[in-house]
Design an enzyme around this catalytic site. Structure first.
Site, PDB file in Angstrom:
ATOM      1  N   CYS A 177     -32.828  93.743 -11.660  1.00 12.80           N
ATOM      2  CA  CYS A 177     -32.133  93.091 -12.938  1.00 12.80           C
ATOM      3  C   CYS A 177     -30.590  93.392 -12.849  1.00 12.80           C
ATOM      4  O   CYS A 177     -30.104  93.796 -13.468  1.00 12.80           O
ATOM      5  CB  CYS A 177     -32.788  93.253 -14.056  1.00 12.80           C
ATOM      6  SG  CYS A 177     -34.341  92.519 -14.015  1.00 12.80           S
ATOM      7  N   TYR A 217     -30.699 105.547   6.586  1.00 11.52           N
ATOM      8  CA  TYR A 217     -30.378 105.210   5.175  1.00 11.52           C
ATOM      9  C   TYR A 217     -30.840 104.162   4.404  1.00 11.52           C
ATOM     10  O   TYR A 217     -30.432 103.359   3.692  1.00 11.52           O
ATOM     11  CB  TYR A 217     -28.685 105.193   5.376  1.00 11.52           C
ATOM     12  CG  TYR A 217     -28.024 106.070   5.795  1.00 11.52           C
ATOM     13  CD1 TYR A 217     -28.018 107.312   5.569  1.00 11.52           C
ATOM     14  CD2 TYR A 217     -27.453 105.940   7.148  1.00 11.52           C
ATOM     15  CE1 TYR A 217     -27.188 108.672   6.193  1.00 11.52           C
ATOM     16  CE2 TYR A 217     -26.618 106.953   7.925  1.00 11.52           C
ATOM     17  CZ  TYR A 217     -26.716 108.295   7.263  1.00 11.52           C
ATOM     18  OH  TYR A 217     -25.968 109.175   7.953  1.00 11.52           O
TER      19      TYR A 217
HETATM   20  C1  LIG Z   1     -23.821 111.936   7.384  1.00 13.62           C
HETATM   21  C2  LIG Z   1     -23.246 113.004   8.266  1.00 13.62           C
HETATM   22  C3  LIG Z   1     -23.556 112.727   9.943  1.00 13.62           C
HETATM   23  C4  LIG Z   1     -24.271 111.613  10.357  1.00 13.62           C
HETATM   24  O1  LIG Z   1     -23.451 110.420  10.367  1.00 13.62           O
HETATM   25  P1  LIG Z   1     -24.116 109.055  10.952  1.00 13.62           P
HETATM   26  O2  LIG Z   1     -23.099 108.048  10.476  1.00 13.62           O
HETATM   27  O3  LIG Z   1     -25.456 108.530  10.357  1.00 13.62           O
HETATM   28  O4  LIG Z   1     -24.158 109.185  12.392  1.00 13.62           O
HETATM   29  C5  LIG Z   1     -23.130 113.834  10.512  1.00 13.62           C
HETATM   30  N1  LIG Z   1     -22.477 114.991  10.093  1.00 13.62           N
HETATM   31  C6  LIG Z   1     -22.252 114.983   8.776  1.00 13.62           C
HETATM   32  C7  LIG Z   1     -21.552 116.279   8.301  1.00 13.62           C
HETATM   33  C8  LIG Z   1     -22.580 114.172   7.992  1.00 13.62           C
HETATM   34  O5  LIG Z   1     -22.325 114.125   6.327  1.00 13.62           O
END
Ligand SMILES: *Cc1c(COP(=O)(O)O)cnc(C)c1O
Length: 375
Positions: free
Chosen positions: A296, A324
Site C-alpha cells: 500500500c 539482495y
Molecule cells: C556489500 C559488500 C560487498 C559486496 O558487494 P557487491 O556489490 O554485492 O559485490 C563486498 N564487501 C563489502 C565490505 C560489502 O559491504
C-alpha cells in the site's frame, strides 16, 4: 574468478549479505570461498556453515566496540573502518592483528546510493588520515595485517579499479606486517540485454600483473583478496510470483503481482532494473505492462515492459534475484516472506519454508491493559 587472477595466493570471500541462506554459504565454502561479513550475526551464520574463523572477514561499519569484542572472541579476521575504534581496539587488543578499511575517494558508477568509496561516504578511513593511523599503530603496538577498500557496485573497467588499487598499494608499502590486500568488490553484472558487465579476465590480467610488481617491491608474496557479492549469485537466482490482477487504467495496463517491495525492494530503493518474463506463456504475443506489487504505497517492479501477453494467474519470473532480493526482504504490510528453492545438478531442494501466521506473531507479546474508560 579463480582462473582470472594468476597470483601465488588468492582468496575470494563471498559477501554473504547478498544471499545468506546457509546452504548457499556451504556450497560456496565447498568451492573454496571464504566469507565477507558485515554483522556479528553473519559471522555466526558463517561459523555455523562451517567456515573456519580465519576464512571469515568481519567488516562492520558504525557498530559498537562491544560487537567487535564478540568478533574477537570468535577469532575471525577484523576490518576496522574508523580511527576512533582503531585506537580503542589497539589499547584493548594490541596482540590481535587487524585490517584497516581505506576510503580511496573514488566514485564508482553513477548511482549515489550504491557507491561507497567516495569522499562523502561514511565508509573507511580517508587515505589522507594515514599519519593518524600510523601514530595509533605506534602508540598501541597494534599489527596491521591487511589493507582493504570496497568502492561499491558499478566498476566497469579495469582502469577505475586500478586507480583505487594504486592508492592501496601506496598505503600498503608503509605497513611491514601485511598478509593480505583486499580490493573488495564492485564487480558489475548485466541486468538487461546490452548491459556491460565487468570483464573479469581483463581485470584479472591487469591486477595480477600490477599485484605481482607490488609483491616484488614489498619483498614477499601476500594474499590478493576480493569480496564479490552479486557477481557470484545475482544471475543464479529468479524470483517467481503470480499475477493477481490485470488492471487497465486510463494511462497504462497494470499487472498486479502477488508480491511487492517487501520481497524485492531494489527497484524502489535504487531504481534497479530487473528483467521480467512470463514463464506461463513464453510464446505469447508481447504487450506493454507496468508491473506493480500489492504493497500500500507506490510499489513498482517495472514500467512499460514488453512482456508476452499476461493473463491473471500467470507466473512471472523476475531475473537477477540471487543477490539482495531475499536478503533484503521484510514482513512489511504483515506479508509472509516466500520459500527459497535451490536447484543443484537439476534437482530442486526446498531450503527455506514459506512463512506462516505464527512467524509474524512469534515475538509479539500481548499485554492486557485495563479497559479504557471513556470520560
Ligand atoms: C556489500 C559488500 C560487498 C559486496 O558487494 P557487491 O556489490 O554485492 O559485490 C563486498 N564487501 C563489502 C565490505 C560489502 O559491504
Amino acid at each position: 574468478m579463480v582462473n582470472a587472477f594468476q597470483v601465488p595466493k588468492l582468496q575470494l570471500l563471498d559477501a554473504c549479505k547478498a544471499l545468506s541462506n546457509i546452504n548457499i554459504l556451504r556450497y560456496l565454502r565447498q568451492l573454496g570461498a571464504g566469507l565477507d561479513t558485515v554483522s556479528i550475526q553473519e559471522v555466526e551464520m558463517g561459523l555455523h556453515a562451517g567456515f573456519s574463523p580465519q576464512d571469515i572477514v568481519y567488516t562492520p561499519n558504525c557498530v559498537s566496540l562491544e560487537e567487535i569484542e564478540e568478533a574477537v572472541a570468535l577469532g575471525v579476521r577484523i576490518n576496522i573502518d574508523n580511527t576512533s575504534i582503531l585506537e580503542q581496539f589497539g589499547q584493548a587488543h594490541p596482540n590481535y592483528p587487524v585490517c584497516i578499511r581505506i576510503n580511496p575517494h573514488i566514485m564508482a558508477g553513477l548511482n549515489a546510493k550504491t557507491a561507497v568509496g567516495h569522499i562523502d561516504s561514511k565508509f573507511g578511513i580517508s587515505f589522507h588520515q594515514m599519519p593518524l593511523v600510523h601514530r595509533i599503530v605506534k602508540a598501541t603496538g597494534l599489527t596491521i595485517e591487511g589493507i582493504h577498500m570496497h568502492t561499491g557496485s558499478g566498476i566497469l573497467d579495469a582502469g577505475v579499479f586500478l586507480q583505487g588499487a594504486e592508492i592501496l598499494f601506496s598505503i600498503a608499502k608503509d605497513f611491514p606486517d601485511l598478509t593480505y590486500l583486499d580490493f573488495g568488490s564492485g564487480f558489475k553484472v548485466p541486468y538487461r540485454d546490452g548491459d556491460a558487465e565487468t570483464d573479469i579476465e581483463d581485470l584479472g590480467e591487469k591486477i595480477s600483473e600490477r599485484f605481482h610488481a607490488f609483491c616484488q617491491e614489498y619483498g614477499r608474496d601476500i594474499t590478493l583478496t576480493f569480496e564479490p557479492g552479486k557477481y557470484l549469485v545475482s544471475e543464479a537466482g529468479y524470483f517467481f510470483t503470480r499475477v493477481n490482477v490485470i488492471k487497465q487504467t486510463t494511462s497504462t495496463v497494470f499487472a498486479g503481482l502477488d508480491s511487492g517491495l517487501n520481497h524485492l525492494i531494489r527497484p524502489m530503493l535504487y531504481d534497479a532494473y530487473h528483467e521480467i518474463s512470463n514463464v506461463s506463456r513464453p510464446m505469447g504475443k508481447p504487450r506493454f505492462y507496468t508491473v506493480v506489487g500489492y504493497i500500500c504505497e507506490t510499489d513498482t517492479f517495472g514500467i512499460n515492459r514488453r512482456i508476452p501477453d499476461i493473463q491473471e494467474g500467470d507466473v512471472l519470473a523476475i531475473h537477477n534475484a540471487g543477490a539482495y532480493c531475499y536478503s533484503m526482504a521484510s514482513n512489511y504490510n504483515s506479508r509472509f516472506r516466500p520459500a527459497e528453492v535451490m536447484v543443484h545438478n537439476g534437482q530442486a531442494h526446498l531450503i527455506r519454508q514459506r512463512e506462516k501466521m505464527e512467524d509474524l506473531m512469534r515475538n509479539q507479546i500481548e499485554v492486557h491493559l485495563p479497559e479504557m474508560v471513556r470520560k
